[in-house]
Design an enzyme around this catalytic site. Sequence first.
Site, mmCIF file in Angstrom:
data_model
loop_
_atom_site.group_PDB
_atom_site.id
_atom_site.type_symbol
_atom_site.label_atom_id
_atom_site.label_comp_id
_atom_site.label_asym_id
_atom_site.label_seq_id
_atom_site.Cartn_x
_atom_site.Cartn_y
_atom_site.Cartn_z
ATOM 1 N N SER A 189 -63.444 4.288 20.433
ATOM 2 C CA SER A 189 -62.370 5.115 21.297
ATOM 3 C C SER A 189 -60.831 5.281 19.890
ATOM 4 C CB SER A 189 -60.982 4.774 21.904
ATOM 5 O OG SER A 189 -61.777 4.392 23.029
ATOM 6 N N LYS B 251 -49.996 4.729 20.201
ATOM 7 C CA LYS B 251 -50.884 5.351 21.525
ATOM 8 C C LYS B 251 -50.178 4.205 22.187
ATOM 9 C CE LYS B 251 -56.207 4.129 23.378
ATOM 10 N NZ LYS B 251 -57.047 4.445 23.191
ATOM 11 N N SER C 105 -60.526 7.273 22.935
ATOM 12 C CA SER C 105 -59.313 7.721 24.033
ATOM 13 C C SER C 105 -57.688 7.498 23.629
ATOM 14 C CB SER C 105 -59.295 6.106 25.228
ATOM 15 O OG SER C 105 -59.561 5.062 24.691
#
Lengths: 373, 557
Positions: free
Chosen positions: A195, A76, A171
């Site tokens: 997330s 990420k 997220s």
Amino acid sequence: MLGRTLREVSAALKQGQITPTELCQKCLSLIKKTKFLNAYITVSEEVALKQAEESEKRYKKGRSLGDLDGIPIAVKDNFSTSGIETTCASNMLKGYVPPYNATVVQKLLDQGALLMGKTNLDEFAMGSGSTDGIFGPVKNPWSFSEQYRKKRKQKSHGEKEDSDWLITGGSSGGSAAAVSAFTCFTALGSDTGGSTRNPAAHCGVVGLKPSYGLVSRHGLIPLVNSMDVPGILTRCVDDAAIVLGILAGHDPKDSTTVQDPVKPFVLPSLTDVSKLCVGIPKEYLAPELSSEVRSLWSKAANLFESEGAKVIEVSLPHTSFSIVCYHVLCTSEVASNMARFDGLEYGHRCDVGVSTEAMYAATRREGFNDVKL
Amino acid sequence: MAAPVLRWLCPGRCWAFARIGGCSCHGRGVPTASTSSGKRGQSSVARQSLITAQEPRKGDREWAAVVGLEIHAQISSNSKLFSGSQVHFAAPPNSLVSFFDASLPGTLPVLNRRCVEAAVMTGLALDCRINKKSLFDRKHYFYADLPAGYQITQQRLPIAVDGSLAYSVCVGKKLGQAVTRTVRVRQIQLEQDSGKSLHDDLRSQTLVDLNRAGVGLLEVVLEPDMSCGEEAAAAVRELQLILQALGTSRAIMAEGQLRVDANISVHHPGEPLGVRTEVKNLNSARFLARAIDYEIQRQISELENGGEILNETRSFDYKLGCTVPMRDKEGKQDYRFMPEPNLPPLLLYDSASLPAGADPQQVINIDRIREQLPELPSVTREKLVRRYGMLPEHSFALLNEVGLLEFFQNVMKETRAEPKKVASWVLNTFLGFLKQQNLAVSESPVTPSALAELLNLVERKAISSSAAKQVFEELWRSEGKTPAQIVAEKQLELMQDDEALEQLCRATMEAHPQVVMDLKKGNPRAINKLIGLVRKATLGRADPTAIKEVLERQLSG
């Protein structure tokens, strides 16, 4: 090959059925083909191929580093990666190239993993849809599944096809989509208030949030220091356990990691659940819960019960306060963590020379997005 | 001490008045005392009070001043408080900056053990209660030299609280009249230093050097128990000596290792405390007392003129010699204190609570640290007084200069001269020469052995003490020569031949019958003339005391 588990691929690599470079090429070409998902912000093709080359040398000598050697992974874009742009999907860090690797990234690279690229997210990991980053939203691979196509055709006609897609949740939507689309075998996400788990659920993959303090946060660009953890996304539970085994453990660079030594573990194969007691928190049965989710939940509970496990009701009485506490803690820590983004040392800087304060204000106005809570 | 009305009650010797009176920033606020005694310079408190008592004025009530201090001392450690970058003074800009110091995103603080030990040592030396659990907090404000936008400090629960600091002030003009005062230590906390900003007005830019960002600081908060600049300066000086003795900070103000902020207010005794101002960044020992006294005087003048004191922050303008307002008047700044989430509570142990099997590298034992505390200056002074029968003010003077005490002790090792004599030589002659040429003790051309040898010569009466001074001067100038060599070269040996001296005296008296007659008539100065004549005859090699003795004997007998 891309649909296999980590252990299976690792065995295949050891046996020479496939080489790391071939594996890498397959994933890279799939990434190109699935570009419309917008799962990746940066694809580190050169880096990955070089790493594949090294891995191949090791396999040839019969000296592989472990289960993750030669395995494509994704990270990420809020983890610091040395020499690779790290943006947090924000204008504030566009062009920022960190000089160091996050501990968890380093651990994976030390195991010989191949870094495919940095995945898309909500800006600074603040969001639950992966829709609020400056690089645009991530599309759920399941948007392009047959089931969904059929459903759509039934519902509406003549609507533009590419405006009808499903979100990945967030997220860590990019990581979840990357794993779900088979472009890598595992991806790192982060989890503050769901997330990693949220996009995992949306994308139909396994999302593991390790207990706070088990995995190092050094190098994870923080949202809420008291709650952030690096998250693990994989296509099966066994894979998640393997990755956790690599990542867990005390890091002297992160004072909030637990000091107790972590012993490597293997998941037991659970065939007999009769000794298992499963608790269902009654407060979680919220009126807002969708019927689809509620029925799936019941289905899972029934599955355990029918196999002989004890399924009981438990109470978590402070559940209703959790979201308000979360908001208080989240907003104060975020405000604090964002204070460092002033354009002075790194990242975006506005060319305003009137005064330092004016430069700060302009830089932060341009660099940050609106927060949609 | 009941010092009567002087506008402002300061139990210490507050001659600072006369100095400040000349400041043009004052306006009307020139105190009575200084106009009458200004020309005389320093006056004692008693004398000044006499003067004012003769001229009663309207509103001439007593004032009392209240001074509290916040002292920041840079911890003497190899690396910074929360990161591994080194701590050096005057390194090339931005050469000692780690990723954490530059606030790169994703970096985390890791507590430096040595800094914690330094805080515990300082807390113990100041008689504080060491908190076995203390916490770290973030203090937020935006400034170019604070990369993270917040400073990590200890606001809620600092590492040490409730201590005291004893210091000495002179009362009255004579050196011997010193009293001990104490000031309470509210707390000691660990916190980060900020970087440095250099304002380049020519190019309208600010240059930021982060070498200092993140260096460990000990903030020592002293309660407002002090009442004037001198007391504050004395307290700071004593704290400096303690820190240096402990080795926890080099505390050199000129290098920015010790910085003082003062909180000052005035009120009439018996009435509630006045509004206080904060005077920041007093970085010079010399100006510390002056700045505080200026501010006290400014406040008194302001209030007597019917004005009011604003609760504001001021800084001291060294060139003008006055305090000026500093911050924008936007109201009090909100620092939005928040617990530092990346640092768990700091837990300290003592021998009783130490967990079994604990790794000694990972824990700090307060008792252990207490056992290993170096000797404090007050104890050293006490020992000097007891061991050598030294005057207290000499013990202070010996500790007041780096290396001087060691020098003294080294001389004592090699001589049997009286400690008082040695102290006098070291504090007057030796120190005098050092100060004249602005040298440190370590740069002295005269070694302790050389001085000891010299003193031994005097002790044995091989040379007179006045000759010794000459030898010392020569020792200072020429490297490598021993006192004995110089004595020989300059022929400064005292006459050892008693017979010869007797003869010379007799001869001199015979040669100067007039002087002898004067002497017999009772002229007291005649003896000195005779001594002088004999001395001349001996080419300065006879001790005047010995000459006098012989002459007197010969005259009476």
